[in-house]
Design a protein around this motif. Structure first.
Motif, PDB file in Angstrom:
ATOM      1  N   VAL A 148       0.846  -1.199   0.000  1.00 47.55           N
ATOM      2  CA  VAL A 148       0.000   0.000   0.000  1.00 47.55           C
ATOM      3  C   VAL A 148       0.879   1.246   0.000  1.00 47.55           C
ATOM      4  CG1 VAL A 148      -1.778   1.254   1.317  1.00 47.55           C
ATOM      5  CG2 VAL A 148      -1.863  -1.239   1.168  1.00 47.55           C
ATOM      6  N   GLU A 149       1.983   1.186   0.762  1.00 46.00           N
ATOM      7  CA  GLU A 149       2.948   2.286   0.751  1.00 46.00           C
ATOM      8  C   GLU A 149       4.323   1.773   1.170  1.00 46.00           C
ATOM      9  OE1 GLU A 149       1.837   6.434   2.076  1.00 46.00           O
ATOM     10  OE2 GLU A 149       3.499   6.076   3.446  1.00 46.00           O
ATOM     11  N   GLY A 150       5.339   2.274   0.505  1.00 43.18           N
ATOM     12  CA  GLY A 150       6.709   1.892   0.848  1.00 43.18           C
ATOM     13  C   GLY A 150       7.495   1.549  -0.395  1.00 43.18           C
ATOM     14  N   GLY A 151       8.769   1.927  -0.382  1.00 34.41           N
ATOM     15  CA  GLY A 151       9.590   1.738  -1.571  1.00 34.41           C
ATOM     16  C   GLY A 151      10.401   0.458  -1.552  1.00 34.41           C
ATOM     17  N   ARG A 152      10.229  -0.352  -0.508  1.00 33.24           N
ATOM     18  CA  ARG A 152      11.051  -1.565  -0.409  1.00 33.24           C
ATOM     19  C   ARG A 152      10.196  -2.815  -0.534  1.00 33.24           C
ATOM     20  NH1 ARG A 152      16.242  -0.612   0.748  1.00 33.24           N
ATOM     21  NH2 ARG A 152      16.744   1.456   1.590  1.00 33.24           N
ATOM     22  N   ARG A 153      10.883  -3.936  -0.721  1.00 34.36           N
ATOM     23  CA  ARG A 153      10.221  -5.234  -0.804  1.00 34.36           C
ATOM     24  C   ARG A 153       9.954  -5.703   0.631  1.00 34.36           C
ATOM     25  NH1 ARG A 153      12.879 -10.032  -2.172  1.00 34.36           N
ATOM     26  NH2 ARG A 153      14.802  -8.827  -2.214  1.00 34.36           N
ATOM     27  N   PRO A 154       8.725  -6.150   0.926  1.00 33.16           N
ATOM     28  CA  PRO A 154       8.469  -6.619   2.295  1.00 33.16           C
ATOM     29  C   PRO A 154       9.257  -7.902   2.599  1.00 33.16           C
ATOM     30  CG  PRO A 154       6.504  -6.886   0.918  1.00 33.16           C
ATOM     31  CD  PRO A 154       7.525  -6.187   0.081  1.00 33.16           C
ATOM     32  N   SER A 155       9.438  -8.181   3.869  1.00 31.87           N
ATOM     33  CA  SER A 155      10.139  -9.394   4.318  1.00 31.87           C
ATOM     34  C   SER A 155       9.642 -10.633   3.570  1.00 31.87           C
ATOM     35  CB  SER A 155       9.878  -9.572   5.818  1.00 31.87           C
ATOM     36  OG  SER A 155      10.165 -10.889   6.199  1.00 31.87           O
ATOM     37  N   SER A 156      10.560 -11.553   3.313  1.00 32.43           N
ATOM     38  CA  SER A 156      10.182 -12.797   2.608  1.00 32.43           C
ATOM     39  C   SER A 156       9.255 -13.665   3.463  1.00 32.43           C
ATOM     40  CB  SER A 156      11.431 -13.593   2.233  1.00 32.43           C
ATOM     41  OG  SER A 156      12.138 -13.939   3.412  1.00 32.43           O
ATOM     42  N   GLU A 157       9.231 -13.395   4.787  1.00 32.25           N
ATOM     43  CA  GLU A 157       8.324 -14.176   5.648  1.00 32.25           C
ATOM     44  C   GLU A 157       6.965 -13.491   5.826  1.00 32.25           C
ATOM     45  OE1 GLU A 157       8.497 -17.147   6.403  1.00 32.25           O
ATOM     46  OE2 GLU A 157      10.612 -17.721   6.645  1.00 32.25           O
ATOM     47  N   LEU A 158       6.667 -12.486   4.968  1.00 26.67           N
ATOM     48  CA  LEU A 158       5.372 -11.816   5.063  1.00 26.67           C
ATOM     49  C   LEU A 158       4.197 -12.808   5.017  1.00 26.67           C
ATOM     50  CD1 LEU A 158       3.625  -9.231   5.180  1.00 26.67           C
ATOM     51  CD2 LEU A 158       3.808  -9.111   2.679  1.00 26.67           C
ATOM     52  N   PRO A 159       4.228 -13.849   4.150  1.00 23.42           N
ATOM     53  CA  PRO A 159       3.089 -14.786   4.139  1.00 23.42           C
ATOM     54  C   PRO A 159       2.797 -15.397   5.514  1.00 23.42           C
ATOM     55  CG  PRO A 159       4.473 -15.151   2.215  1.00 23.42           C
ATOM     56  CD  PRO A 159       5.212 -14.176   3.102  1.00 23.42           C
ATOM     57  N   MET A 160       3.854 -15.681   6.284  1.00 25.74           N
ATOM     58  CA  MET A 160       3.651 -16.219   7.643  1.00 25.74           C
ATOM     59  C   MET A 160       2.919 -15.186   8.509  1.00 25.74           C
ATOM     60  SD  MET A 160       6.453 -17.112  10.609  1.00 25.74           S
ATOM     61  CE  MET A 160       6.987 -15.412  10.840  1.00 25.74           C
ATOM     62  N   HIS A 161       3.392 -13.936   8.479  1.00 24.76           N
ATOM     63  CA  HIS A 161       2.769 -12.881   9.287  1.00 24.76           C
ATOM     64  C   HIS A 161       1.284 -12.745   8.918  1.00 24.76           C
ATOM     65  CE1 HIS A 161       6.521 -10.754  10.884  1.00 24.76           C
ATOM     66  NE2 HIS A 161       7.014 -11.706  10.100  1.00 24.76           N
ATOM     67  N   LEU A 162       0.996 -12.747   7.621  1.00 24.42           N
ATOM     68  CA  LEU A 162      -0.388 -12.511   7.178  1.00 24.42           C
ATOM     69  C   LEU A 162      -1.317 -13.646   7.598  1.00 24.42           C
ATOM     70  CD1 LEU A 162       0.237 -10.980   3.637  1.00 24.42           C
ATOM     71  CD2 LEU A 162      -0.230  -9.786   5.799  1.00 24.42           C
ATOM     72  N   VAL A 163      -0.826 -14.880   7.529  1.00 29.22           N
ATOM     73  CA  VAL A 163      -1.653 -16.018   7.966  1.00 29.22           C
ATOM     74  C   VAL A 163      -1.984 -15.862   9.442  1.00 29.22           C
ATOM     75  CG1 VAL A 163      -1.667 -18.508   8.432  1.00 29.22           C
ATOM     76  CG2 VAL A 163      -0.899 -17.659   6.199  1.00 29.22           C
ATOM     77  N   ILE A 164      -0.981 -15.482  10.254  1.00 28.04           N
ATOM     78  CA  ILE A 164      -1.216 -15.323  11.699  1.00 28.04           C
ATOM     79  C   ILE A 164      -2.248 -14.216  11.937  1.00 28.04           C
ATOM     80  CG2 ILE A 164      -0.177 -14.709  13.929  1.00 28.04           C
ATOM     81  CD1 ILE A 164       2.447 -16.039  12.897  1.00 28.04           C
ATOM     82  N   TYR A 165      -2.114 -13.067  11.243  1.00 28.38           N
ATOM     83  CA  TYR A 165      -3.090 -11.974  11.446  1.00 28.38           C
ATOM     84  C   TYR A 165      -4.497 -12.395  11.010  1.00 28.38           C
ATOM     85  CZ  TYR A 165       0.659  -8.670  12.503  1.00 28.38           C
ATOM     86  OH  TYR A 165       1.715  -8.033  13.088  1.00 28.38           O
ATOM     87  N   ARG A 166      -4.577 -13.124   9.911  1.00 26.53           N
ATOM     88  CA  ARG A 166      -5.908 -13.540   9.439  1.00 26.53           C
ATOM     89  C   ARG A 166      -6.573 -14.489  10.428  1.00 26.53           C
ATOM     90  NH1 ARG A 166      -3.769 -15.402   4.526  1.00 26.53           N
ATOM     91  NH2 ARG A 166      -3.212 -13.617   3.270  1.00 26.53           N
ATOM     92  N   ARG A 167      -5.769 -15.390  10.992  1.00 32.39           N
ATOM     93  CA  ARG A 167      -6.344 -16.427  11.852  1.00 32.39           C
ATOM     94  C   ARG A 167      -6.453 -16.005  13.307  1.00 32.39           C
ATOM     95  NH1 ARG A 167      -5.156 -21.501   9.643  1.00 32.39           N
ATOM     96  NH2 ARG A 167      -6.043 -22.305  11.554  1.00 32.39           N
ATOM     97  N   ARG A 168      -5.744 -14.947  13.684  1.00 28.65           N
ATOM     98  CA  ARG A 168      -5.730 -14.522  15.094  1.00 28.65           C
ATOM     99  C   ARG A 168      -6.071 -13.035  15.204  1.00 28.65           C
ATOM    100  NH1 ARG A 168      -2.640 -17.436  18.951  1.00 28.65           N
ATOM    101  NH2 ARG A 168      -3.082 -15.638  20.252  1.00 28.65           N
ATOM    102  N   PRO A 169      -7.368 -12.723  15.272  1.00 31.41           N
ATOM    103  CA  PRO A 169      -7.768 -11.306  15.346  1.00 31.41           C
ATOM    104  C   PRO A 169      -7.208 -10.590  16.575  1.00 31.41           C
ATOM    105  CG  PRO A 169      -9.678 -12.747  15.035  1.00 31.41           C
ATOM    106  CD  PRO A 169      -8.512 -13.638  15.252  1.00 31.41           C
ATOM    107  N   ASP A 170      -6.849 -11.333  17.612  1.00 30.52           N
ATOM    108  CA  ASP A 170      -6.325 -10.732  18.846  1.00 30.52           C
ATOM    109  C   ASP A 170      -4.864 -10.298  18.715  1.00 30.52           C
ATOM    110  OD1 ASP A 170      -5.859 -13.593  18.629  1.00 30.52           O
ATOM    111  OD2 ASP A 170      -4.960 -13.501  20.618  1.00 30.52           O
ATOM    112  N   VAL A 171      -4.177 -10.757  17.671  1.00 28.47           N
ATOM    113  CA  VAL A 171      -2.748 -10.447  17.526  1.00 28.47           C
ATOM    114  C   VAL A 171      -2.571  -9.106  16.802  1.00 28.47           C
ATOM    115  CG1 VAL A 171      -0.602 -11.161  16.372  1.00 28.47           C
ATOM    116  CG2 VAL A 171      -1.958 -12.848  17.618  1.00 28.47           C
ATOM    117  N   GLY A 172      -1.764  -8.224  17.447  1.00 23.86           N
ATOM    118  CA  GLY A 172      -1.492  -6.915  16.840  1.00 23.86           C
ATOM    119  C   GLY A 172      -0.030  -6.738  16.455  1.00 23.86           C
ATOM    120  N   GLY A 173       0.823  -7.687  16.871  1.00 25.85           N
ATOM    121  CA  GLY A 173       2.252  -7.571  16.536  1.00 25.85           C
ATOM    122  C   GLY A 173       2.924  -8.933  16.530  1.00 25.85           C
ATOM    123  N   ILE A 174       3.931  -9.062  15.664  1.00 25.83           N
ATOM    124  CA  ILE A 174       4.651 -10.343  15.506  1.00 25.83           C
ATOM    125  C   ILE A 174       6.153 -10.061  15.455  1.00 25.83           C
ATOM    126  CG2 ILE A 174       5.013 -12.371  14.000  1.00 25.83           C
ATOM    127  CD1 ILE A 174       2.137 -11.904  12.942  1.00 25.83           C
TER     128      ILE A 174
END
Ligand SMILES: [Zn+2]
Length: 210
Positions: free
Chosen positions: A67-93
Motif C-alpha cells: 500500500v505504501e513503501g519503496g522496499r520489498r516486504p520481508s520474505s516471511e510476510l506470508p507467515m505474518h499474514l496467515v497469523i493476522y488472518r487467523r488470530r484477530p487478537d494479535v497486533g504484533g509479531i
C-alpha cells in the motif's frame, strides 16, 4: 507517511532486537497491525538494521499487496499474514533466529517450563512442524502451535512470538531466548525438571491477574 507511529514502533522493535543480539545480519522480521484499517506494517527484506528507518517499513494489506513503501516486504510476510488472518487478537509479531532458542528448534525440541517466567508466555514453548520458509504453510504451522503459548519454535528455523503490540511480541521473543539460554546452562549442571503442571497453571493465572 501512512501509519507513521506504527512504522516507528516496528522499526524500533527490530533495531532494538538487533542491538541486543536477538538477531544477526539481516535475519528476523517484525510487523504490527493497525487496528483501524487492518493494514500491516512490516520490516523490509534484506536491509541492514543499522540503516533501517521508519520510512523503510512497508505497509501492506492482508492480501500482501504493498500500500505504501519503496522496499520489498520481508520474505516471511506470508507467515505474518496467515497469523493476522487467523488470530484477530494479535497486533504484533516478532520472528528471530536467536541462537539458544533456535538450537532447540534444530533438535525439534520444545522449551519446557523450567522457570517461573514461562508463565508469561504459556505453559511451554511448543515446536511447530517444519514448513518451507517464505510460504503461508509456516504461518499455518505457527498458528496451530501458538494456540497454547504466545511464542513457538519453528522446526529447523527459529522463533515466532505474538502479542497485542509489536513491543509485547518482541519482549516475548527476548524472554524465550533468555529462558532457552538458562535452560541450556542448567542442563550443563544437571537435569532441569519441568515445573509441575498444576503449579504452572497457578502461575499463568497469577500473571494474567486472575
Ligand atoms: Zn526466519
Amino acid at each position: 507517511m501512512l501509519l507513521a507511529s506504527l512504522r516507528e514502533q516496528v522499526c524500533a522493535a527490530a533495531v532494538r532486537s538487533y542491538r541486543s543480539g536477538l538477531v544477526r545480519g539481516t535475519s528476523g522480521n517484525w510487523s504490527a497491525r493497525d487496528p483501524l484499517t487492518g493494514l500491516v506494517a512490516v520490516t523490509p527484506s534484506g536491509l541492514a538494521y543499522e540503516k533501517m528507518t521508519p520510512e523503510d517499513i512497508v505497509v501492506v494489506n492482508l492480501d500482501g499487496e504493498v500500500v505504501e513503501g519503496g522496499r520489498r516486504p520481508s520474505s516471511e510476510l506470508p507467515m505474518h499474514l496467515v497469523i493476522y488472518r487467523r488470530r484477530p487478537d494479535v497486533g504484533g509479531i516478532a520472528h528471530t533466529h536467536s541462537p539458544y532458542a533456535t538450537a532447540l528448534a534444530v533438535l525439534e525440541r520444545e522449551l519446557p517450563p523450567v522457570l517461573i517466567e514461562m508463565a508469561l508466555v504459556g505453559t511451554r514453548v511448543p515446536v511447530a512442524p517444519f514448513a518451507m520458509p517464505g510460504t503461508p504453510e509456516v504461518g499455518e504451522a505457527a498458528v496451530a502451535a501458538l494456540a497454547e503459548a504466545q511464542a513457538c519454535l519453528l522446526a529447523r528455523h527459529g522463533v515466532v512470538a505474538v502479542g497485542r503490540t509489536v513491543e509485547e511480541a518482541t519482549l516475548t521473543a527476548a524472554r524465550v531466548e533468555e529462558m532457552a539460554q538458562i535452560y541450556h546452562l542448567a542442563a550443563q549442571l544437571g537435569s532441569p525438571e519441568p515445573i509441575p503442571a498444576e503449579v504452572m497453571e497457578t502461575l499463568v493465572r497469577k500473571y494474567r491477574g486472575q
